[in-house]
Design a protein around this motif. Sequence first.
Motif, PDB file in Angstrom:
ATOM      1  N   GLN D 161      35.409  40.916  44.270  1.00 39.26           N
ATOM      2  CA  GLN D 161      34.550  40.696  45.442  1.00 39.26           C
ATOM      3  C   GLN D 161      33.201  40.131  45.001  1.00 39.26           C
ATOM      4  O   GLN D 161      32.668  39.195  45.608  1.00 39.26           O
ATOM      5  N   TYR D 164      33.643  36.519  43.934  1.00 42.16           N
ATOM      6  CA  TYR D 164      33.799  35.705  45.137  1.00 42.16           C
ATOM      7  C   TYR D 164      32.443  35.393  45.754  1.00 42.16           C
ATOM      8  O   TYR D 164      32.137  34.254  46.112  1.00 42.16           O
ATOM      9  N   CYS D 175      36.466  28.682  49.642  1.00 44.10           N
ATOM     10  CA  CYS D 175      37.626  29.548  49.439  1.00 44.10           C
ATOM     11  C   CYS D 175      38.824  28.997  50.221  1.00 44.10           C
ATOM     12  O   CYS D 175      38.734  28.749  51.423  1.00 44.10           O
ATOM     13  N   TYR D 178      42.803  34.004  49.883  1.00 48.14           N
ATOM     14  CA  TYR D 178      42.297  35.206  49.227  1.00 48.14           C
ATOM     15  C   TYR D 178      43.205  36.382  49.515  1.00 48.14           C
ATOM     16  O   TYR D 178      43.982  36.375  50.463  1.00 48.14           O
ATOM     17  N   GLN D 180      43.279  40.540  50.063  1.00 45.95           N
ATOM     18  CA  GLN D 180      42.356  41.561  50.528  1.00 45.95           C
ATOM     19  C   GLN D 180      43.121  42.853  50.757  1.00 45.95           C
ATOM     20  O   GLN D 180      44.328  42.828  51.047  1.00 45.95           O
ATOM     21  N   VAL D 188      37.863  42.247  48.768  1.00 50.31           N
ATOM     22  CA  VAL D 188      38.527  41.095  48.161  1.00 50.31           C
ATOM     23  C   VAL D 188      39.043  41.462  46.773  1.00 50.31           C
ATOM     24  O   VAL D 188      38.287  41.836  45.891  1.00 50.31           O
ATOM     25  N   ALA D 191      40.359  35.740  44.875  1.00 54.66           N
ATOM     26  CA  ALA D 191      39.956  34.628  45.737  1.00 54.66           C
ATOM     27  C   ALA D 191      40.190  33.323  44.991  1.00 54.66           C
ATOM     28  O   ALA D 191      39.884  33.213  43.801  1.00 54.66           O
ATOM     29  N   TRP D 192      40.735  32.340  45.720  1.00 56.49           N
ATOM     30  CA  TRP D 192      41.021  31.008  45.169  1.00 56.49           C
ATOM     31  C   TRP D 192      39.908  30.080  45.642  1.00 56.49           C
ATOM     32  O   TRP D 192      39.795  29.793  46.824  1.00 56.49           O
ATOM     33  N   HIS D 200      42.253  25.282  44.227  1.00 56.54           N
ATOM     34  CA  HIS D 200      41.215  25.934  43.427  1.00 56.54           C
ATOM     35  C   HIS D 200      40.831  25.177  42.166  1.00 56.54           C
ATOM     36  O   HIS D 200      41.604  24.386  41.635  1.00 56.54           O
ATOM     37  N   ALA D 203      40.004  30.752  40.146  1.00 52.32           N
ATOM     38  CA  ALA D 203      40.439  31.932  40.894  1.00 52.32           C
ATOM     39  C   ALA D 203      39.823  33.150  40.227  1.00 52.32           C
ATOM     40  O   ALA D 203      39.815  33.246  38.990  1.00 52.32           O
ATOM     41  N   ARG D 284      44.494  34.431  54.427  1.00 52.14           N
ATOM     42  CA  ARG D 284      44.394  35.802  53.954  1.00 52.14           C
ATOM     43  C   ARG D 284      45.777  36.352  53.592  1.00 52.14           C
ATOM     44  O   ARG D 284      46.749  36.139  54.325  1.00 52.14           O
TER      45      ARG D 284
END
Lengths: 335, 335, 335, 335
Positions: D161, D164, D175, D178, D180, D188, D191-192, D200, D203, D284
């Motif tokens: 997180q 990110y 982003c 991601y 979650q 998070v 995350a890409w 990406h 990541a 997501r």
Amino acid sequence: MERNMDDMNFNILRLGHIEYFVDDLSRSRDFYVDAVGLFETERDERHVYLRAIEDREHHSMVLTQSGTPGVGAIGFRVSREEDLDQLARKFQARQLPMRWLQPWEKRGQGRTLQVQDPFGFPIEYYATKQPVESLLQQYHLHRHGCPTRLDHVNVLMPDAQAGYEWYTRELGFFCSEYTQSAPPDDHVYGAWLYRKPTTHDLAVMTGPGPTMHHAGFSLMEPMGVIRACDALAAAGYADNIERGPARHGISNALFVYVRDPDGNRFELYTGDYLTVDRDQPPKRWELDNPRRQSLWGPPPPRCWFEESMRVTSLATGEPQPVQAPTTRAIPLYVE
Amino acid sequence: MERNMDDMNFNILRLGHIEYFVDDLSRSRDFYVDAVGLFETERDERHVYLRAIEDREHHSMVLTQSGTPGVGAIGFRVSREEDLDQLARKFQARQLPMRWLQPWEKRGQGRTLQVQDPFGFPIEYYATKQPVESLLQQYHLHRHGCPTRLDHVNVLMPDAQAGYEWYTRELGFFCSEYTQSAPPDDHVYGAWLYRKPTTHDLAVMTGPGPTMHHAGFSLMEPMGVIRACDALAAAGYADNIERGPARHGISNALFVYVRDPDGNRFELYTGDYLTVDRDQPPKRWELDNPRRQSLWGPPPPRCWFEESMRVTSLATGEPQPVQAPTTRAIPLYVE
Amino acid sequence: MERNMDDMNFNILRLGHIEYFVDDLSRSRDFYVDAVGLFETERDERHVYLRAIEDREHHSMVLTQSGTPGVGAIGFRVSREEDLDQLARKFQARQLPMRWLQPWEKRGQGRTLQVQDPFGFPIEYYATKQPVESLLQQYHLHRHGCPTRLDHVNVLMPDAQAGYEWYTRELGFFCSEYTQSAPPDDHVYGAWLYRKPTTHDLAVMTGPGPTMHHAGFSLMEPMGVIRACDALAAAGYADNIERGPARHGISNALFVYVRDPDGNRFELYTGDYLTVDRDQPPKRWELDNPRRQSLWGPPPPRCWFEESMRVTSLATGEPQPVQAPTTRAIPLYVE
Amino acid sequence: MERNMDDMNFNILRLGHIEYFVDDLSRSRDFYVDAVGLFETERDERHVYLRAIEDREHHSMVLTQSGTPGVGAIGFRVSREEDLDQLARKFQARQLPMRWLQPWEKRGQGRTLQVQDPFGFPIEYYATKQPVESLLQQYHLHRHGCPTRLDHVNVLMPDAQAGYEWYTRELGFFCSEYTQSAPPDDHVYGAWLYRKPTTHDLAVMTGPGPTMHHAGFSLMEPMGVIRACDALAAAGYADNIERGPARHGISNALFVYVRDPDGNRFELYTGDYLTVDRDQPPKRWELDNPRRQSLWGPPPPRCWFEESMRVTSLATGEPQPVQAPTTRAIPLYVE
């Protein structure tokens, strides 16, 4: 390339859609969906809205019922609503024809600025379309060449040097590759221009104009070109395959060119590359280098050089009159 | 390999079809047609008849409604009607169970000789099936992995050496590759046997038997293996993919193994080779050479080694009792 | 098709090799190895011996140094040594030119029977070649289109009906597909003939003969056709690509035709099918059906129809004189 | 996502290179060039400089001789030299370790800003590298999977997180997708993040950190994944294939993960998509959704979850100490 930064306060993201006129909506829908592999989002009495598998917007191709084939509109997506207003100021300042469409006045499409560019092309800018589900991972629905996205349009104008200058200086396009006459002439015959970082969103070529040569859809993989030919032939459209498969030197595209049932032309291709480093010097090709047109492949038929699609006048709704090119437009090895 | 030529006056051409039992005919039809890419020739209340794109016969797979999954029949095509009579004499002389079916008693299938082979497998021989149109050039109908033909079955028996000997000496099969224990034991653990000149029509493996490990369908191209996985996953069958994609050392197959909704197993593969020179010495592999199972690829799950399909008794119509293997059947690197 | 079974006591297995004459052995070796992807087994002062990745024999292509391009020999493998003697009797009975070569008189090749067939083609039969390691699983060595095997030759003769009859009736070939004039004429213009169960080992076509149109190598996968073109073009041989990529209707081959540095022609292709059921009725095509030549693809260049390779006289070692076709040989849509 | 625009006066273009430590420079060069298909631009006593076929810069991968495997540097290209100064101000203001390298102090690389990011990763920014010829159209040199470009790195940190937030708010990353935890936690886990418009450049994943999980190279086509496995296995590296081929749900990548001779991990993949519309809401995924890791494919081995590469401290030149994750990092279906 000098850029006119004074009023470049907008961000054109990418080519967004293309509108083709077709005589028989149902026949054309079947062609593009069942034989080419696009997907129908929606249709109404006069239109079919199509998308490719990466699309997360309502449409990237619109088929519009019309007695005359040709191109109704070329849509570009901008980043924000304000960009539309900035673009409107630019076109207004140059006294170019323009018109606003209210949100959803065009189905699935937000507020839209329609303009006629200095060369006569019917361009429309939008910031928003109705979101739709991506079909990228719906593999059980994929068929044939499986177009992933509308990638670019290729247009003809009497002097592509002028188009190159307008789009790079005034609208912020970058150039990946170009075709030029030998020094000292150094005249641009064709230029591959991009906003999204692939080889192009828009290619401008010297030829009778304003006309459009083709719209190009990218495919998932090189075998898609073969699969597209196989499916077209099996569905009864072998003679609609106009040129290819072959590979362009310019852009590295492995391609096939296809004419739809009304004669409108599109390209299915793969093999181009990312252009993230925007200051990379563009690649120069000589007009008469045969490897430019065909890294390998059979000679293009003359119709591929001589035929292109009429585009619509914003003012009249009729096809724009066409001017002959002001310089030689066809390579020596074709003549 | 010594052949018993005295009564080898028949010509088995190739594996011809496979019959799988399924609980829900409609669910299984949708699986094999919509998610796998086979084609339905015809159906009746208790059967769905499927074929692949190279097939010019009525069916190469039959789905039969049954409360218990498993294998109903393994069909081999012979060259001429007389071959059926010669085979009947052979099985009769050995007092093996057999039964004649009249032409079209099985839908789409001519006169058929049903036998139980010495290991308990329900084999049927036929010379004729109802001809159907090949779908090879119907490219607009091809989907997903696009199986081209039923290529082989892979069966388990307590001692594969015995199966190897029966099929080569008595029925004229040739061996392309085999797995053997180290000298001086030299016992055959598995053998890839063919009549048509590919790597196999029939593989015999040491294991609990008589059971069938899988039927294998060949694909048009290696990308078909990836396309098959993508389509299965998108259609909701990701967990039905049991093993692969990977490549076997033996036979060079690029493969994926799939379980159907009833748990019946089949393989989709490409990459094997022609075996036209029948006197070519077969290729030998050591049982415990990990490159035999996987030239590359993730370790096979234990279920791939431990589960196989029951086969039907000709006499009772019930699943044959299963005997444990008489020698070690699972490679050391799996244990 | 009536077969003359009286003296058909031999078994021709398959096409085994082809000998092409080249002017510069080193240049041609580099072309076939570095740009096409064949592998060199061995060479001597006047020959380079090449093989494809499935080959387990010393060579399937021989390049022989010679001042004149063309074809030196077309080799067929038979099942056993005795088959050579039976074939010799057959050719002798018909007073056709023949000659024996002792084992290894041709490098890598056992006892060989050289004949001139009734149409003037220099054929050689052999039962044994020096075994070599298969390169099928040597993937790190594979390159470009990656030819898997020599699959067929396509030859021209003044009346292909005669060639069709000789090869099917006297030598045991089967026919997979053929081209015929419209009824009531029903004259065979071309026939695809096989011993190994693919669509052909030998195609006979009506045209100036005896000449050879091409030898065909099969590839591992359809993308091999694209890879072959890319590699040829990058290595400087773009203009050697004579026709394709495209797909024939007949045989379903996805192909490209290439001329080597001496102008000798070969085909790289995939997509044909197994022909195990030898009694399957052959597929008939009309000569003037454009889908026969091209299921899809650009029009073939005239040179593809008009040029072919001279073949060598067994008696003189010089090119055989060429006779004009006795019937129309070029489809109407080309004229 | 709120962006800190106050000091976002720089433009990070894309991931530019990765430096891996290897024990035996010659062995690793042979691995990456002969078995993987990268190209050597240059080498010196302690380094080998590699590039992929789309690269027009001196290197995208550096192999550095070192007694300990791991990651020396992660390079990002910025748009202009001034961007380096702006980034320096940002890192200085936060009192993060940094160091300037003069132009060509690193071979082939202009002025370079080295920093330790807030999570301990050794990042270097550059605006210029020595230009080299693209190998994109040198098809005769392409081999195996044929990597087209270094696409991304995937790194672990105790709390993704935080990573990110830093990369999106402070450095302008966007982003695409991601992972979650379920609401109301909404934390998070991964995350890409991109600057160039693919899924990406970077990541960030929750795990023991700072460590790097892998660098990812994109391939020309999906078959490249199969070709890469075949070539690795044939060259003796079958056991270096750690995971795959399979397809991630997240990013849609068709992938294979490989360990180099020192155990450093990289990914070869295709199938992601363009992310030109930067305001598109990111996709997501739930951490415990098995389709996130594998749209289809065999279960990942534990080592894929548990092992990652140490990264170098800017201050000491030694591996950074590693902290355990502060939240659960491994999906439930693996435990």
